[in-house]
Every structure is written in C-alpha cells, then in structure tokens.
Design a protein around this motif. Sequence first.
Motif, mmCIF file in Angstrom:
data_model
loop_
_atom_site.group_PDB
_atom_site.id
_atom_site.type_symbol
_atom_site.label_atom_id
_atom_site.label_comp_id
_atom_site.label_asym_id
_atom_site.label_seq_id
_atom_site.Cartn_x
_atom_site.Cartn_y
_atom_site.Cartn_z
ATOM 1 N N GLU A 228 5.032 3.107 -1.686
ATOM 2 C CA GLU A 228 5.601 4.278 -1.037
ATOM 3 C C GLU A 228 5.594 5.438 -2.025
ATOM 4 O O GLU A 228 5.693 5.222 -3.240
ATOM 5 C CB GLU A 228 7.043 4.015 -0.589
ATOM 6 C CG GLU A 228 7.155 2.956 0.480
ATOM 7 C CD GLU A 228 8.599 2.679 0.874
ATOM 8 O OE1 GLU A 228 8.807 2.258 2.022
ATOM 9 O OE2 GLU A 228 9.519 2.878 0.049
ATOM 10 N N VAL A 229 5.466 6.658 -1.489
ATOM 11 C CA VAL A 229 5.494 7.865 -2.316
ATOM 12 C C VAL A 229 6.632 8.759 -1.843
ATOM 13 O O VAL A 229 7.008 8.740 -0.672
ATOM 14 C CB VAL A 229 4.148 8.625 -2.278
ATOM 15 C CG1 VAL A 229 3.055 7.812 -2.959
ATOM 16 C CG2 VAL A 229 3.738 8.980 -0.858
ATOM 17 N N ALA B 284 8.727 5.198 -10.214
ATOM 18 C CA ALA B 284 10.174 5.335 -10.353
ATOM 19 C C ALA B 284 10.808 5.132 -8.984
ATOM 20 O O ALA B 284 10.129 5.173 -7.961
ATOM 21 C CB ALA B 284 10.529 6.719 -10.897
ATOM 22 N N ASP B 285 12.101 4.922 -8.996
ATOM 23 C CA ASP B 285 12.834 4.799 -7.743
ATOM 24 C C ASP B 285 14.063 5.687 -7.861
ATOM 25 O O ASP B 285 14.747 5.668 -8.885
ATOM 26 C CB ASP B 285 13.248 3.348 -7.508
ATOM 27 C CG ASP B 285 13.656 3.096 -6.062
ATOM 28 O OD1 ASP B 285 13.643 4.040 -5.252
ATOM 29 O OD2 ASP B 285 13.989 1.945 -5.741
ATOM 30 N N ASP C 131 5.369 5.464 3.412
ATOM 31 C CA ASP C 131 4.256 4.586 3.076
ATOM 32 C C ASP C 131 2.970 5.422 3.047
ATOM 33 O O ASP C 131 2.953 6.580 3.502
ATOM 34 C CB ASP C 131 4.166 3.392 4.035
ATOM 35 C CG ASP C 131 3.811 3.773 5.462
ATOM 36 O OD1 ASP C 131 2.926 4.627 5.683
ATOM 37 O OD2 ASP C 131 4.418 3.194 6.385
ATOM 38 N N MET C 132 1.928 4.861 2.491
ATOM 39 C CA MET C 132 0.698 5.637 2.264
ATOM 40 C C MET C 132 0.092 6.162 3.572
ATOM 41 O O MET C 132 -0.390 7.290 3.603
ATOM 42 C CB MET C 132 -0.320 4.812 1.486
ATOM 43 C CG MET C 132 0.153 4.486 0.081
ATOM 44 S SD MET C 132 0.391 5.950 -0.943
ATOM 45 C CE MET C 132 -1.009 5.823 -2.008
ATOM 46 N N ASP C 133 0.117 5.379 4.642
ATOM 47 C CA ASP C 133 -0.452 5.847 5.914
ATOM 48 C C ASP C 133 0.332 7.034 6.462
ATOM 49 O O ASP C 133 -0.254 8.033 6.885
ATOM 50 C CB ASP C 133 -0.486 4.719 6.954
ATOM 51 C CG ASP C 133 -1.531 3.664 6.631
ATOM 52 O OD1 ASP C 133 -2.480 3.955 5.870
ATOM 53 O OD2 ASP C 133 -1.397 2.531 7.147
ATOM 54 N N ARG C 134 1.644 6.926 6.458
ATOM 55 C CA ARG C 134 2.479 8.037 6.952
ATOM 56 C C ARG C 134 2.312 9.259 6.058
ATOM 57 O O ARG C 134 2.203 10.383 6.549
ATOM 58 C CB ARG C 134 3.953 7.598 6.987
ATOM 59 C CG ARG C 134 4.904 8.716 7.350
ATOM 60 C CD ARG C 134 5.177 8.793 8.833
ATOM 61 N NE ARG C 134 6.234 9.767 9.073
ATOM 62 C CZ ARG C 134 6.023 10.946 9.661
ATOM 63 N NH1 ARG C 134 4.828 11.275 10.101
ATOM 64 N NH2 ARG C 134 7.015 11.790 9.830
ATOM 65 N N LEU D 165 -3.205 10.885 -3.258
ATOM 66 C CA LEU D 165 -2.952 9.521 -2.799
ATOM 67 C C LEU D 165 -4.158 8.639 -3.093
ATOM 68 O O LEU D 165 -4.012 7.497 -3.538
ATOM 69 C CB LEU D 165 -2.622 9.504 -1.306
ATOM 70 C CG LEU D 165 -1.435 10.347 -0.845
ATOM 71 C CD1 LEU D 165 -1.258 10.234 0.660
ATOM 72 C CD2 LEU D 165 -0.172 9.972 -1.584
ATOM 73 N N ASN D 166 -5.358 9.162 -2.822
ATOM 74 C CA ASN D 166 -6.588 8.414 -3.111
ATOM 75 C C ASN D 166 -6.675 8.072 -4.596
ATOM 76 O O ASN D 166 -7.010 6.943 -4.972
ATOM 77 C CB ASN D 166 -7.830 9.212 -2.705
ATOM 78 C CG ASN D 166 -7.873 9.516 -1.229
ATOM 79 O OD1 ASN D 166 -7.223 8.856 -0.413
ATOM 80 N ND2 ASN D 166 -8.636 10.535 -0.862
#
Length: 158
Positions: A24-25, A98-99, A134-137, A150-151
Amino acid sequence: MTPAAAAKRSAGLLLFRRTDRGVEVLLGHMGGPFFARRDAGAWTVPKGEYEPDEPAWDAARREFQEELGLPPPDGEPVPLGEVTQTNGKIVTAWAVEADLDPTAMTPGTFTMEWPRGSGRIQEFPELDRVEWLDMDRARAVLIRAQTEFLNRLEEHMR
C-alpha cells in the motif's frame, strides 16, 4: 533559459508499507474547490515546490512535514527519479518504507480567492485527506504522470 530550467519543480516522499493484502502507498487527496468532487487524478504523492538552490531531498522531507503536519519518517530512501506532469511541473520522489496513522495529520493550508471574482479570500487544506491505498486503487486515482513512481517502486521491490 531552457524549458526544463523554467519549469516549476516539486519533491516528495511516497511512503509504502507491506500488508497481508499487498503493498500500500500513502497518497493525499488535493484540497480546495477544484478537487472537492473529483477522485481520479485528484490524488498525489505528498510533495511541494522548491527553489533551484535547495536540494530536492531536503525539499521532499520539508514538504512532507508541511503537507501532513507530521515529521518525515526515517528509513532508507529509494530514489524514484523524476516525472513531468501535463502542467510542465517536474516532480522528483523517493519511496520510504514506513507506517503511520494518517488520521494524525494536521494538513498545511493555502489561501485563494473563492469563488473567483468574489473578492473573498478563503483558506483550504493542501490535502483534505490522506489514505493508504493498494497499488490498483492508487493507479486509478493518482495524477497520471505520478503513476510512473508506482511502476518504479514495484520494479525496486522485485
């Protein structure tokens, strides 16, 4: 002066975390009246402009603090390079694993005349919300040029 030299530059940090659902980002939804009802193309890496004499890494960390009101996390920075947005702005980013709790943010603000021509100056948050996606969203809502970050992050993680 070359067009690249005249272009505005921004630098930012793309936080990422690994969960049982995948990577997740942390992205921010741009504040203000232009983006209030938009989702696609209205999310960004927390970033901000800087002057040519400021190192981009320093600017990325400063802008993270200004945009989210939280100190930039420690961690090994992963250079993600530059992208050029459709408005000509050149954005440089680093990924940091990081979180953090996005509900703890205290966003920076900006002022502008709104509605246009009204003479009323209003204050708006730079980012009106920040979320782990998440990456798709993230790909679906991020400013198009920034999806390259992201890529590059995924390539780094392989």
